[in-house]
Design a protein around this motif. Sequence first.
Motif, PDB file in Angstrom:
ATOM      1  N   ARG A 152       0.862  -1.186   0.000  1.00  0.00           N
ATOM      2  CA  ARG A 152       0.000   0.000   0.000  1.00  0.00           C
ATOM      3  C   ARG A 152       0.895   1.231   0.000  1.00  0.00           C
ATOM      4  N   LEU A 155       1.191   4.027   2.705  1.00  0.00           N
ATOM      5  CA  LEU A 155       1.853   3.812   3.992  1.00  0.00           C
ATOM      6  C   LEU A 155       3.336   4.177   3.963  1.00  0.00           C
ATOM      7  N   ALA A 172       2.055   5.606   9.469  1.00  0.00           N
ATOM      8  CA  ALA A 172       1.732   4.286  10.010  1.00  0.00           C
ATOM      9  C   ALA A 172       2.248   3.234   9.047  1.00  0.00           C
ATOM     10  N   GLY A 174       1.515  -0.045   9.631  1.00  0.00           N
ATOM     11  CA  GLY A 174       0.724  -1.239   9.875  1.00  0.00           C
ATOM     12  C   GLY A 174       1.020  -1.868  11.224  1.00  0.00           C
ATOM     13  N   PRO A 245      -4.993   6.006   5.807  1.00  0.00           N
ATOM     14  CA  PRO A 245      -5.930   5.358   6.731  1.00  0.00           C
ATOM     15  C   PRO A 245      -6.457   6.338   7.780  1.00  0.00           C
TER      16      PRO A 245
ATOM     17  N   LEU B 350       1.408  -8.489  15.834  1.00  0.00           N
ATOM     18  CA  LEU B 350       0.037  -8.159  15.475  1.00  0.00           C
ATOM     19  C   LEU B 350       0.034  -6.903  14.602  1.00  0.00           C
ATOM     20  N   THR B 351      -0.955  -6.804  13.728  1.00  0.00           N
ATOM     21  CA  THR B 351      -0.986  -5.667  12.811  1.00  0.00           C
ATOM     22  C   THR B 351      -2.193  -4.781  13.073  1.00  0.00           C
ATOM     23  N   MET B 352      -2.077  -3.543  12.589  1.00  0.00           N
ATOM     24  CA  MET B 352      -3.139  -2.559  12.802  1.00  0.00           C
ATOM     25  C   MET B 352      -4.290  -2.745  11.841  1.00  0.00           C
ATOM     26  N   PHE B 353      -3.939  -3.069  10.614  1.00  0.00           N
ATOM     27  CA  PHE B 353      -4.959  -3.161   9.591  1.00  0.00           C
ATOM     28  C   PHE B 353      -5.226  -4.632   9.321  1.00  0.00           C
ATOM     29  N   GLU B 356      -5.745  -8.054   3.955  1.00  0.00           N
ATOM     30  CA  GLU B 356      -6.732  -8.060   2.867  1.00  0.00           C
ATOM     31  C   GLU B 356      -6.872  -9.439   2.255  1.00  0.00           C
TER      32      GLU B 356
END
Lengths: 381, 356
Positions: A152, A155, A172, A174, A245, B350-353, B356
């Motif tokens: 993405r 980002l 960010a 992620g 985001p 762990l991820t924020m988003f 997909e």
Amino acid sequence: MKVSCLQENLSAGLGDVGRAVASRTPLPITNNVLIATDNGRLKLSATNLELSITSWIGAKVEEEGVIAVPARLLTEFVSSLPSEQVEMSLPARSRSLNVKCARFEANISGADPEEFPPTPTISDGLEVEIASDVLQMAIQNVAFAAATEDSRPVLTGVQLELKGDTLLLAAADGFRLAVHEAKLGSAVPEDTSVIIPAKTLSEVSRIASGQEEPIKIMVNAGKTQVLFRLKDAEIVSQLIQGTFPNYGQLIPKDFATRAIIDVSEFARATRAASIFARDGSGIVRLQMTAGEGEDGVGTLSVSARSEEVGDDEGKIDATVEGEPAKIAFNSKYLSDVLNVLGQGMVALETSSPSSPGVLRPMSPAEGTTYVHVVMPMFVQW
Amino acid sequence: MPRAPWRYILHADLDAFYASVEQLDNPEYRGLPLVVGGSVSGRGVVAAASYEARKYGIHSAMPMRTAVRLYPEIVQVLPRFSRYREVSGQVMGIFHRLTPLVEPLSLDEAYLDISRQVPSDMLEEVARGLKAAVKEETGLVITVGGGSTKTISKIASQLAKPDGLMLIKPGDERSFLDPLDVDLLWGVGPKTAEILKHHRIKTIGELADSDLVWLSRTFGKRGPELKERASGLEQDRVEPFRETKSVSSEVTLPKDVGERTALEKKMEELAQEVAVRLRKEELRGKTIWVKLRLADFTTFTRQQTFNSATDDAETIFRVARDLMRRELRPGLEFRLLGVGVTNFQESSQLTMFPTE
């Protein structure tokens, strides 16, 4: 062309533009740096088509002229010269730049300056001035949290928002989110938000370091390009297209446990733990316990362990509110944010071992707010 | 941490736990024979029986139908595990006030290492205090056994039930264990007991005195362990953070089923339950297994291991379904299905988003 300048000025100027020099490019001319006389100064330009940097250095111009020469070659040669006067001359209709310094003399084959891509100019659109230290601090606090490579593209950028008299930067990747807000001093004519490549901002911050004069930011009307005008340099960059985001949603609104900790002690304990965490995918474990005594001083334990190496635990005094808590982070993410916080006290807020942790400086620089969110690591406790 | 001057371990066991919680929450059930367990009409089993029900020979793991036959007016209650977990948490909290070294074995029992907290002359006082605190704060009754090893404390509590207290003094290990039946020892199941009895080893004392070489040859590396346990010498520590090894869910079907879609529907529900529990315990496993029991009680498991760990219901179901499909044959009927996740991954960022 005939100019002379100080070796250290030339070397610094080439250093400033160096990061914009293309590497592995289908357009070989962009491996060059453009050297031109410009109103009694020497102008150095480099571009990789996404990012263009121009730097002006003081020079004595005896004869106007312009030439493109291989950037790496010139930079390496100049940096190896003694710190004395450098004379550069280009005989008329010649493509060979003669460089003399002390008892060194070189002839460097150049390229046609007409082929060099013109540096984009921005004449319409938004224009705003920001104090140099305010912008530098915002960039340093945020840019490292952007992704270096990502499917993405947004980002890899930093969201820059100008709203009223407020500047906001957010990035960010992620796994973490950094948001910095600062006062501009005066209101912008029009609220704007753009996504600037994090690399561009890092260059702005690097080149602006030590500069006291304000930095002018210009965004073209089509919002495809941004220009940063520094005292002796200009940085022009493509903007990243897309939607950043909704970072507001990523900042937890409340917490179950909050610990207030001295940043430098926290950083030291994290550094110590990360030595042991290297083997074990960088896991640093934090445990917060409220104080039992009357003074209410609790403890933050920072620990790491690895099967092969052993383990380590550092304990720091902390003012802990709420439930005893534990959470694990990647040591890099933790030390990155502690590095930019530098000193003072920081609040660490957590809700559960698998919910994001939030770090906020207790006394941020005047007129600024900063919040940093880090996703934890899922570990077996 | 310096060594404690001595070792003393308590085994605390909640008496008829599920049944007691039901009687506590529903005063109208108090004093009545009551069983907690699966569906009444089908083939559910008794998960717990109140002491009133036990007088009629009803015990846990007994088919519900048998329980009803033994006492037709019995109160039957469906289990409410979330409530039991909540109460269990409360009780474990009381244990934790005494010592941080609490090793829960299940919702209703735990080992407590009190070596560092309690001097030898105060053992009984402390154990009584623990019973009283649980009774006062939760209304539940516990039995407490104590001794210098886990084995001794557990056997003591088993013998002292219900509402009991039995503390074996350090030094009295052998005199306590020696006369007891060998099958009271943890690790001695029906099969092992049979072999031992065949060799005239009927008591724990006889096992403790039996030949180490013979034990090793007969039981492999379990042999020396059994002898240590029987001698009251085993050093197994109370492990407060006992890892969950596997998270699973299984169901005995109301009637034998051979039809694919019906089996898969059941499997999907089980996978769902497993996923919920994994997430609750913050575990992700790389190995997914299924357990199948045929109508003739033949039981087997099939498993598959992956590179990445999961706690996702859909993934668990898909794998479980595929594993099960390979076992389906025309005419083959199943009475029990189970699915589990194990081989837990140690860590992941762990991820924020959401991906997909």
